[in-house]
Design a protein around this motif. Sequence first.
Motif, PDB file in Angstrom:
ATOM      1  N   SER A  64       0.933  -1.270   0.051  1.00 29.43           N
ATOM      2  CA  SER A  64       0.095   0.026   0.096  1.00 29.43           C
ATOM      3  C   SER A  64       0.994   1.080  -0.180  1.00 29.43           C
ATOM      4  O   SER A  64       0.599   2.319  -0.457  1.00 29.43           O
ATOM      5  N   GLY A  65       2.151   1.139   0.594  1.00 30.76           N
ATOM      6  CA  GLY A  65       2.848   2.513   0.632  1.00 30.76           C
ATOM      7  C   GLY A  65       3.258   2.705  -0.688  1.00 30.76           C
ATOM      8  O   GLY A  65       3.291   3.942  -1.247  1.00 30.76           O
ATOM      9  N   LEU A  66       3.842   1.981  -1.450  1.00 31.28           N
ATOM     10  CA  LEU A  66       4.365   2.097  -2.862  1.00 31.28           C
ATOM     11  C   LEU A  66       3.162   2.558  -3.610  1.00 31.28           C
ATOM     12  O   LEU A  66       3.331   3.580  -4.647  1.00 31.28           O
ATOM     13  N   ALA A  67       1.848   1.836  -3.550  1.00 32.75           N
ATOM     14  CA  ALA A  67       0.829   2.419  -4.292  1.00 32.75           C
ATOM     15  C   ALA A  67       0.345   4.018  -4.043  1.00 32.75           C
ATOM     16  O   ALA A  67       0.211   4.550  -5.017  1.00 32.75           O
ATOM     17  N   ILE A  68       0.482   4.191  -2.759  1.00 33.84           N
ATOM     18  CA  ILE A  68      -0.115   5.607  -2.275  1.00 33.84           C
ATOM     19  C   ILE A  68       0.777   6.559  -2.668  1.00 33.84           C
ATOM     20  O   ILE A  68       0.623   7.564  -3.211  1.00 33.84           O
ATOM     21  N   LYS A  69       2.052   6.464  -2.400  1.00 34.66           N
ATOM     22  CA  LYS A  69       3.036   7.408  -2.439  1.00 34.66           C
ATOM     23  C   LYS A  69       3.525   7.399  -3.590  1.00 34.66           C
ATOM     24  O   LYS A  69       4.189   8.552  -4.262  1.00 34.66           O
ATOM     25  N   HIS A  70       3.778   6.418  -4.718  1.00 36.86           N
ATOM     26  CA  HIS A  70       4.466   6.346  -5.799  1.00 36.86           C
ATOM     27  C   HIS A  70       3.424   5.905  -7.077  1.00 36.86           C
ATOM     28  O   HIS A  70       4.069   5.913  -8.311  1.00 36.86           O
ATOM     29  N   ASN A  95       4.317   1.074 -13.373  1.00 36.49           N
ATOM     30  CA  ASN A  95       4.127   2.340 -12.831  1.00 36.49           C
ATOM     31  C   ASN A  95       3.178   3.123 -13.100  1.00 36.49           C
ATOM     32  O   ASN A  95       3.137   3.468 -14.556  1.00 36.49           O
ATOM     33  N   LEU A  96       2.119   3.542 -12.469  1.00 40.52           N
ATOM     34  CA  LEU A  96       0.677   3.886 -12.732  1.00 40.52           C
ATOM     35  C   LEU A  96       0.655   5.589 -12.600  1.00 40.52           C
ATOM     36  O   LEU A  96      -0.213   6.301 -12.462  1.00 40.52           O
ATOM     37  N   SER A  97       2.087   6.147 -11.884  1.00 43.90           N
ATOM     38  CA  SER A  97       2.181   7.639 -12.051  1.00 43.90           C
ATOM     39  C   SER A  97       2.388   8.176 -13.100  1.00 43.90           C
ATOM     40  O   SER A  97       2.707   7.571 -14.006  1.00 43.90           O
ATOM     41  N   ASN A  98       2.824   9.550 -13.142  1.00 48.39           N
ATOM     42  CA  ASN A  98       3.234  10.454 -14.083  1.00 48.39           C
ATOM     43  C   ASN A  98       4.615  10.714 -14.112  1.00 48.39           C
ATOM     44  O   ASN A  98       5.310  11.260 -14.935  1.00 48.39           O
ATOM     45  N   GLU A  99       5.338  10.028 -13.017  1.00 43.90           N
ATOM     46  CA  GLU A  99       6.781  10.341 -12.741  1.00 43.90           C
ATOM     47  C   GLU A  99       7.272   8.837 -12.697  1.00 43.90           C
ATOM     48  O   GLU A  99       7.160   7.918 -12.396  1.00 43.90           O
ATOM     49  N   PRO A 100       8.697   8.892 -13.553  1.00 45.01           N
ATOM     50  CA  PRO A 100       9.732   7.847 -13.242  1.00 45.01           C
ATOM     51  C   PRO A 100       9.712   7.388 -11.673  1.00 45.01           C
ATOM     52  O   PRO A 100       9.865   8.074 -10.966  1.00 45.01           O
TER      53      PRO A 100
END
Length: 144
Positions: A64-70, A95-100
């Motif tokens: 959950s930490g990797l999911a919410i933070k990154h 990686n479902l974020s907008n950042e590497p």
Amino acid sequence: MKIEIVNKSHHPLPGYATPLSAGMDIRANLSEPVVLNPLERKLIPTGLFIALPEGYEAQMRPRSGLAIKHGITLLNTPGTIDADYRGEIGVILVNLSNEPFTVQDGERICQMVIAAHAHVAWEPVELLDETERGAGGFGHTGKH
């Protein structure tokens, strides 16, 4: 329950973070960092090989930490490791974020839950018994 494990990584064996934890943290076993660009997926090695008893599976689940933070999660969640698989455990991160995002060696990338399961024997019939729900499916109750 005792489970045979071969640890070819240079990290400690998976363990439970607290006495009541269901999952054990699994670490990346990397010779160099791995960059996950936005919407990119990669298979991350763990260096772990296990022999589960018949009737059990290992479920690989996101942290959950990797999911919410990154915005990092597992692409096929929960991933299943069958009792007859003897290869290295690999974890498909996305990686479902907008950042590497850079995965570092030893980073806790997912959690593993050991779970019992059953095999079924299908019994073909012409009609199923009625229930209050019936055939109501996705969102059928109208509740939010």
